[in-house]
Design a protein around this motif. Structure first.
Motif, PDB file in Angstrom:
ATOM      1  N   ARG A 153       4.917  14.036   2.731  1.00  0.00           N
ATOM      2  CA  ARG A 153       4.969  12.589   2.502  1.00  0.00           C
ATOM      3  C   ARG A 153       4.811  11.813   3.802  1.00  0.00           C
ATOM      4  N   TRP A 154       5.323  12.369   4.896  1.00  0.00           N
ATOM      5  CA  TRP A 154       5.364  11.640   6.162  1.00  0.00           C
ATOM      6  C   TRP A 154       4.035  11.574   6.895  1.00  0.00           C
ATOM      7  N   PHE A 155       3.260  12.673   6.844  1.00  0.00           N
ATOM      8  CA  PHE A 155       2.137  12.787   7.757  1.00  0.00           C
ATOM      9  C   PHE A 155       0.811  13.037   7.044  1.00  0.00           C
ATOM     10  N   SER A 156      -0.256  12.593   7.708  1.00  0.00           N
ATOM     11  CA  SER A 156      -1.598  12.786   7.187  1.00  0.00           C
ATOM     12  C   SER A 156      -1.992  14.260   7.235  1.00  0.00           C
ATOM     13  N   LYS A 157      -3.037  14.590   6.505  1.00  0.00           N
ATOM     14  CA  LYS A 157      -3.522  15.974   6.501  1.00  0.00           C
ATOM     15  C   LYS A 157      -3.960  16.404   7.904  1.00  0.00           C
ATOM     16  N   ALA A 158      -4.575  15.494   8.642  1.00  0.00           N
ATOM     17  CA  ALA A 158      -5.030  15.836   9.986  1.00  0.00           C
ATOM     18  C   ALA A 158      -3.854  16.173  10.893  1.00  0.00           C
ATOM     19  N   ILE A 206       3.449  -3.402   8.253  1.00  0.00           N
ATOM     20  CA  ILE A 206       2.546  -2.334   8.697  1.00  0.00           C
ATOM     21  C   ILE A 206       2.632  -1.189   7.688  1.00  0.00           C
ATOM     22  N   ALA A 207       1.473  -0.664   7.301  1.00  0.00           N
ATOM     23  CA  ALA A 207       1.414   0.447   6.358  1.00  0.00           C
ATOM     24  C   ALA A 207       0.426   1.485   6.863  1.00  0.00           C
ATOM     25  N   GLY A 208       0.568   2.712   6.365  1.00  0.00           N
ATOM     26  CA  GLY A 208      -0.367   3.793   6.672  1.00  0.00           C
ATOM     27  C   GLY A 208      -1.122   4.196   5.426  1.00  0.00           C
ATOM     28  N   THR A 209      -2.420   4.435   5.562  1.00  0.00           N
ATOM     29  CA  THR A 209      -3.240   4.732   4.386  1.00  0.00           C
ATOM     30  C   THR A 209      -2.809   6.016   3.685  1.00  0.00           C
ATOM     31  N   GLU A 210      -2.197   6.945   4.418  1.00  0.00           N
ATOM     32  CA  GLU A 210      -1.826   8.238   3.829  1.00  0.00           C
ATOM     33  C   GLU A 210      -0.312   8.398   3.701  1.00  0.00           C
ATOM     34  N   ASP A 211       0.367   7.283   3.550  1.00  0.00           N
ATOM     35  CA  ASP A 211       1.829   7.301   3.423  1.00  0.00           C
ATOM     36  C   ASP A 211       2.218   7.720   2.013  1.00  0.00           C
ATOM     37  N   GLY A 212       2.906   8.861   1.909  1.00  0.00           N
ATOM     38  CA  GLY A 212       3.348   9.346   0.612  1.00  0.00           C
ATOM     39  C   GLY A 212       4.740   8.894   0.227  1.00  0.00           C
ATOM     40  N   SER A 213       5.408   8.145   1.102  1.00  0.00           N
ATOM     41  CA  SER A 213       6.755   7.648   0.810  1.00  0.00           C
ATOM     42  C   SER A 213       6.750   6.178   0.416  1.00  0.00           C
ATOM     43  N   THR A 214       6.075   5.359   1.200  1.00  0.00           N
ATOM     44  CA  THR A 214       5.975   3.920   0.921  1.00  0.00           C
ATOM     45  C   THR A 214       4.502   3.531   1.027  1.00  0.00           C
ATOM     46  N   PRO A 215       3.749   3.712  -0.047  1.00  0.00           N
ATOM     47  CA  PRO A 215       2.306   3.471  -0.004  1.00  0.00           C
ATOM     48  C   PRO A 215       1.961   2.033   0.376  1.00  0.00           C
ATOM     49  N   PRO A 216       0.731   1.805   0.826  1.00  0.00           N
ATOM     50  CA  PRO A 216       0.333   0.462   1.257  1.00  0.00           C
ATOM     51  C   PRO A 216       0.619  -0.636   0.241  1.00  0.00           C
ATOM     52  N   GLU A 232      -0.857  -5.329   8.270  1.00  0.00           N
ATOM     53  CA  GLU A 232      -1.831  -4.472   8.955  1.00  0.00           C
ATOM     54  C   GLU A 232      -1.798  -3.086   8.325  1.00  0.00           C
ATOM     55  N   LEU A 233      -2.980  -2.566   8.029  1.00  0.00           N
ATOM     56  CA  LEU A 233      -3.116  -1.229   7.457  1.00  0.00           C
ATOM     57  C   LEU A 233      -3.690  -0.297   8.521  1.00  0.00           C
ATOM     58  N   ILE A 234      -2.974   0.764   8.824  1.00  0.00           N
ATOM     59  CA  ILE A 234      -3.406   1.722   9.832  1.00  0.00           C
ATOM     60  C   ILE A 234      -3.981   2.943   9.136  1.00  0.00           C
ATOM     61  N   ARG A 235      -5.235   3.203   9.390  1.00  0.00           N
ATOM     62  CA  ARG A 235      -5.919   4.326   8.756  1.00  0.00           C
ATOM     63  C   ARG A 235      -5.593   5.626   9.478  1.00  0.00           C
ATOM     64  N   LYS A 236      -5.752   6.717   8.743  1.00  0.00           N
ATOM     65  CA  LYS A 236      -5.495   8.065   9.262  1.00  0.00           C
ATOM     66  C   LYS A 236      -4.052   8.207   9.734  1.00  0.00           C
ATOM     67  N   ALA A 237      -3.150   7.583   9.002  1.00  0.00           N
ATOM     68  CA  ALA A 237      -1.725   7.679   9.331  1.00  0.00           C
ATOM     69  C   ALA A 237      -0.923   7.695   8.046  1.00  0.00           C
ATOM     70  N   GLY A 238       0.224   8.378   8.105  1.00  0.00           N
ATOM     71  CA  GLY A 238       1.113   8.454   6.970  1.00  0.00           C
ATOM     72  C   GLY A 238       2.299   7.522   7.115  1.00  0.00           C
ATOM     73  N   HIS A 239       3.499   8.065   6.881  1.00  0.00           N
ATOM     74  CA  HIS A 239       4.707   7.258   6.836  1.00  0.00           C
ATOM     75  C   HIS A 239       5.200   6.853   8.223  1.00  0.00           C
ATOM     76  N   LEU A 240       4.752   7.573   9.255  1.00  0.00           N
ATOM     77  CA  LEU A 240       5.182   7.274  10.620  1.00  0.00           C
ATOM     78  C   LEU A 240       3.964   6.965  11.484  1.00  0.00           C
ATOM     79  N   PRO A 241       3.307   5.837  11.257  1.00  0.00           N
ATOM     80  CA  PRO A 241       2.093   5.525  12.029  1.00  0.00           C
ATOM     81  C   PRO A 241       2.355   5.326  13.517  1.00  0.00           C
ATOM     82  N   CYS A 242       3.596   5.018  13.886  1.00  0.00           N
ATOM     83  CA  CYS A 242       3.941   4.916  15.302  1.00  0.00           C
ATOM     84  C   CYS A 242       3.821   6.260  16.000  1.00  0.00           C
ATOM     85  N   VAL A 243       3.853   7.347  15.241  1.00  0.00           N
ATOM     86  CA  VAL A 243       3.679   8.694  15.782  1.00  0.00           C
ATOM     87  C   VAL A 243       2.209   9.107  15.767  1.00  0.00           C
TER      88      VAL A 243
END
Length: 266
Positions: A153-158, A206-216, A232-243
């Protein structure tokens, strides 16, 4: 490293940046600690801004009282810490659980908060059955029992293909189970839809496109409650786009603070 006694618990906190600067307060997500913000702080201005971080009760090096906790207690912890360190008129940046704390604090103590960044969060996250199921899983098998699905849920596939994933999995599993469950109970019982819709202050979502916990869409809905709020929508990021995307995340924070004259441009 500093410890503050709130009267109810002990909070681990630290200060970086300009001690005479405009305060910026960061609040971590469930299952992380103040190190969540390390990648972003490296990219923020060193002058004119005073950065204050803390570990939410039951997390990191803060004390872990017996749970369950209420969201009101988490908000009061933060309020007392900010009073103690003299952080008035702050920009408050909260991610997930920290974003719920941000909303409640702004409603309760507008003198402490002049602007909020609500990252990967909602006015209400999930439902009681969902959270109770996760609490039961942790009670039965520890945080390890939910670690892999949480990483999904937290992180993108990449990001899953990088060795850094293990650092965050370790941070999660080394949190006290009592504190983790206590904070899940606080989130479970929280619905800020009505109170947040009364807020009138500068706000950025702020949201991440691949967030499985709190979707955009959840974050968009939240920001729609606050007139004039940005998103702001941050692409290629999940629930922790700051990481995952710290450069973009820091740029969004800098633009927001500049837009309200907070810090070096204030």
């Amino acid at each position: 490293m500093s410890i503050f006694d709130t009267g109810d618990t002990l909070l681990h906190w630290r200060e970086d940046g300009d001690p005479n600067g405009a305060p910026v307060v960061f609040s971590n997500s469930l299952g992380t600690d103040l190190r969540l913000w390390d990648p972003v702080l490296e990219r923020l201005p060193k002058d004119g801004l005073r950065y204050i971080r803390y570990d939410t009760r039951g997390h990191g090096l803060s004390a872990c009282p017996d749970g369950p906790y209420g969201m009101g207690a988490l908000i009061t912890d933060t309020e007392r810490l900010m009073d103690y360190v003299g952080a008035k008129d702050a920009v408050f940046i909260g991610l997930s659980m920290g974003g719920m704390i941000a909303q409640g604090l702004a409603v309760k103590r507008l003198d402490l908060v002049r602007g909020i960044v609500l990252s990967n969060t909602g006015a209400k996250i999930g439902n009681a059955d969902m959270w109770n199921g996760r609490i039961d899983a942790v009670n039965g098998g520890g945080i390890e029992a939910v670690a892999d699905v949480t990483m999904d849920r937290w992180f993108s596939k990449a990001f899953h293909a990088t060795p850094e994933l293990q650092l965050w999995r370790n941070m999660l599993t080394r949190q006290p189970a009592t504190g983790f469950n206590g904070c899940m109970a606080a989130i479970s019982g929280t619905d800020m839809m009505t109170s947040t819709s009364d807020l009138r202050l500068p706000a950025l979502g702020i949201a991440g496109t691949e967030d499985g916990s709190t979707p955009p869409d959840m974050v968009r809905e939240l920001m729609g409650l606050i007139p004039g709020a940005g998103f702001e929508l941050i692409r290629k990021a999940g629930h922790l786009p700051c990481v995952e995307q710290p450069d973009l995340y820091a740029q969004h924070l800098i633009r927001f603070m500049d837009s309200i004259g907070h810090g070096t441009n204030g």
